[in-house]
Design a protein around this motif. Structure first.
Motif, mmCIF file in Angstrom:
data_model
loop_
_atom_site.group_PDB
_atom_site.id
_atom_site.type_symbol
_atom_site.label_atom_id
_atom_site.label_comp_id
_atom_site.label_asym_id
_atom_site.label_seq_id
_atom_site.Cartn_x
_atom_site.Cartn_y
_atom_site.Cartn_z
ATOM 1 N N ALA A 138 0.845 -1.195 0.000
ATOM 2 C CA ALA A 138 0.000 0.000 0.000
ATOM 3 C C ALA A 138 0.879 1.244 0.000
ATOM 4 O O ALA A 138 1.810 1.347 0.802
ATOM 5 C CB ALA A 138 -0.900 -0.015 1.227
ATOM 6 N N GLY A 139 0.595 2.184 -0.920
ATOM 7 C CA GLY A 139 1.355 3.428 -1.004
ATOM 8 C C GLY A 139 2.374 3.432 -2.139
ATOM 9 O O GLY A 139 2.889 4.482 -2.499
ATOM 10 N N MET B 262 -5.182 6.344 -0.111
ATOM 11 C CA MET B 262 -6.381 5.502 -0.180
ATOM 12 C C MET B 262 -5.995 4.030 -0.213
ATOM 13 O O MET B 262 -6.664 3.189 0.395
ATOM 14 C CB MET B 262 -7.212 5.880 -1.425
ATOM 15 C CG MET B 262 -8.517 5.120 -1.533
ATOM 16 S SD MET B 262 -9.512 5.102 -0.005
ATOM 17 C CE MET B 262 -10.189 6.755 0.007
ATOM 18 N N SER B 263 -4.892 3.717 -0.882
ATOM 19 C CA SER B 263 -4.414 2.332 -0.875
ATOM 20 C C SER B 263 -4.097 1.903 0.562
ATOM 21 O O SER B 263 -4.436 0.788 0.992
ATOM 22 C CB SER B 263 -3.171 2.209 -1.760
ATOM 23 O OG SER B 263 -2.590 0.951 -1.625
ATOM 24 N N MET B 264 -3.465 2.818 1.318
ATOM 25 C CA MET B 264 -3.154 2.495 2.722
ATOM 26 C C MET B 264 -4.439 2.332 3.533
ATOM 27 O O MET B 264 -4.583 1.379 4.307
ATOM 28 C CB MET B 264 -2.322 3.616 3.341
ATOM 29 C CG MET B 264 -0.930 3.754 2.765
ATOM 30 S SD MET B 264 -0.097 5.140 3.557
ATOM 31 C CE MET B 264 1.447 5.167 2.663
ATOM 32 N N PHE C 118 7.099 4.905 0.041
ATOM 33 C CA PHE C 118 6.024 5.609 0.753
ATOM 34 C C PHE C 118 5.039 4.534 1.218
ATOM 35 O O PHE C 118 3.973 4.348 0.641
ATOM 36 C CB PHE C 118 5.370 6.606 -0.213
ATOM 37 C CG PHE C 118 4.341 7.513 0.411
ATOM 38 C CD1 PHE C 118 4.707 8.521 1.288
ATOM 39 C CD2 PHE C 118 3.005 7.394 0.071
ATOM 40 C CE1 PHE C 118 3.755 9.380 1.836
ATOM 41 C CE2 PHE C 118 2.047 8.245 0.608
ATOM 42 C CZ PHE C 118 2.430 9.233 1.502
ATOM 43 N N VAL C 119 5.469 3.781 2.218
ATOM 44 C CA VAL C 119 4.667 2.630 2.657
ATOM 45 C C VAL C 119 4.593 2.627 4.177
ATOM 46 O O VAL C 119 5.436 3.220 4.850
ATOM 47 C CB VAL C 119 5.275 1.287 2.180
ATOM 48 C CG1 VAL C 119 5.180 1.143 0.675
ATOM 49 C CG2 VAL C 119 6.721 1.152 2.626
ATOM 50 N N SER D 204 0.356 6.089 -8.608
ATOM 51 C CA SER D 204 0.237 5.342 -7.360
ATOM 52 C C SER D 204 -0.848 4.291 -7.508
ATOM 53 O O SER D 204 -1.839 4.513 -8.209
ATOM 54 C CB SER D 204 -0.156 6.289 -6.221
ATOM 55 O OG SER D 204 0.811 7.298 -6.099
ATOM 56 N N LEU D 205 -0.658 3.180 -6.823
ATOM 57 C CA LEU D 205 -1.692 2.144 -6.849
ATOM 58 C C LEU D 205 -2.716 2.504 -5.796
ATOM 59 O O LEU D 205 -2.367 2.767 -4.641
ATOM 60 C CB LEU D 205 -1.029 0.797 -6.576
ATOM 61 C CG LEU D 205 -0.145 0.388 -7.757
ATOM 62 C CD1 LEU D 205 1.047 -0.431 -7.307
ATOM 63 C CD2 LEU D 205 -0.966 -0.356 -8.798
#
Ligand SMILES: Cc1cc2nc3c(=O)[nH]c(=O)nc-3n(C[C@H](O)[C@H](O)[C@H](O)COP(=O)(O)OP(=O)(O)OC[C@H]3O[C@@H](n4cnc5c(N)ncnc54)[C@H](O)[C@@H]3O)c2cc1C
Ligand code: FES
Length: 339
Positions: free
Chosen positions: A60-61, A148-150, A125-126, A80-81
């Protein structure tokens, strides 16, 4: 077995036949097929992409580099995913810039079924492991995507404060999901003005004690870096655009392979070379992915971020964040390595 197939199918490779049947099948490059599209706002769209089997997943991130062909030329950009870790399909959420080449193509001209080129996810950035007990997310505009992934990965983590800004209610990407999350404040900057970081003391009084993740326009991130001061190690930033360039460069003449190019003081070697029609490798175009590196044969170059002049023969030069200062010669990578 593969060698036997090569012998049978030469001059075409087995891959050429297999990719006719399954465009995601490739031993040489990772591809993905767009299997869904979700309109998020007037300008932003989520593309659901089914990656080929070689995809190794993401945290995530993280971000992914995507290659798309527009008018016969392949362009690479970084997105970004936005989906949670562990999903089979991946998502990116792209906000079209008014004059943006790739973002407009992805938002307006990439139907379901399209094939894109992919690279494996990367970026630091995780969230750390274990996940900190108290988090603060500071985002604006399309900067919400890695966060949002996080958030989607964290699920019902009890203590996440999210402060998100967008010009109007209609511009808020993932608006319904954000509204449903406890601890979330969404600010509409056209009505309420930009977030003043001095307001953090009211909006999130214990911000210094939280692991903070910030993504948004350069102005917000620069201000956050300053504001965090001694607490800076707790602040993690993801930039979509390069930091401000230093001014005052003199420019010069740079030779790429056998092409001589005049480079203005403020221009990067990458921009100047491309404008002159030289095929140069690139990726994020802002100094983070290192895909634009070329070896310096002689001369010196200037770091556009700091103004520092440097260079020894053999040094590797990141052309997207480097300008000219006098004359310099760069070797081009072999053709098969450029993209
Ligand atoms: C790590 C990382 C993650 C990213 N994640 C996302 C994401 O999740 N969603 C998303 O929409 N974008 C994201 N981006 C930005 C994206 O990679 C592209 O820069 C953006 O889509 C613009 O590309 P373009 O080809 O449309 O614009 P271009 O045609 O390359 O540029 C058009 C104009 O816009 C300016 N510009 C370029 N990039 C930006 C930018 N990001 N903001 C403001 N102005 C810009 C250029 O200087 C130029 O004047 C990310 C970038 C990075 C480095
Ligand atoms: S293009 Fe990514 S570092 Fe230069």
């Amino acid at each position: 077995m593969f060698k036997a197939l090569v012998a049978l199918t030469t001059p075409l490779l087995p891959e050429d036949y297999l990719s006719l049947v399954d465009p995601l099948w490739s031993t040489t490059e990772l591809r993905g097929r767009v299997v869904g599209i979700r309109r998020e706002t007037d300008r932003a769209t989520t593309l659901v992409i089914r990656p080929g089997r070689a995809w190794t997943g993401h945290r995530a991130g993280q971000y992914v580099r995507i290659g798309v062909d527009i008018a016969g030329v392949r362009h690479w950009r970084t997105y970004s995913l936005s989906g949670p870790e562990g999903d089979g399909d991946i998502t990116i959420t792209v906000q079209a810039l008014p004059d943006g080449l790739v973002s407009r193509h992805l938002v307006d001209a990439t139907p379901v079924g399209s094939i894109v080129r992919l690279e494996q996810a990367s970026g630091d950035f995780v969230l750390p492991s274990p996940v900190p007990s108290k988090l603060l997310m500071l985002t604006a505009g399309s900067g919400i995507t890695p966060v949002m992934s996080m958030l989607r990965t964290l699920g019902a983590h009890p203590d996440v404060v999210v402060l998100h800004s967008a010009p109007t209610a209609d511009d808020v990407i993932f608006a319904d999901e954000l509204r449903a999350r406890p601890g979330t404040t969404v600010r509409h900057t056209s009505a309420d003005g930009r977030l003043d970081l001095a307001d953090l003391d009211t909006l999130c009084p214990d911000w210094r004690d939280r692991e903070a993740y910030a993504c948004g326009p350069a102005g917000l991130l620069d201000a956050a870096e300053q504001h965090w001061g001694d607490a800076r190690p707790r602040l993690h930033l993801e930039r979509f655009t390069p930091p401000t360039r230093s001014t005052g460069g003199e420019g010069g003449t740079v030779t790429f392979g056998d092409r001589e190019v005049e480079v203005d003081g403020g221009a990067s070697l990458l921009e100047a070379g491309e404008d002159a029609g030289v095929l140069l490798p690139s990726g994020c175009r802002m100094g983070i992915c290192f895909s634009c590196i070329l070896p310096l044969r002689d001369g010196q170059v200037r770091d556009l971020r700091t103004g520092e002049i440097r260079g020894e023969p053999g040094d590797m030069v990141q052309t997207c964040i480097t300008g000219a200062t006098g004359t310099a010669r760069l070797d081009l990578r072999p053709a098969e390595e450029t993209r």
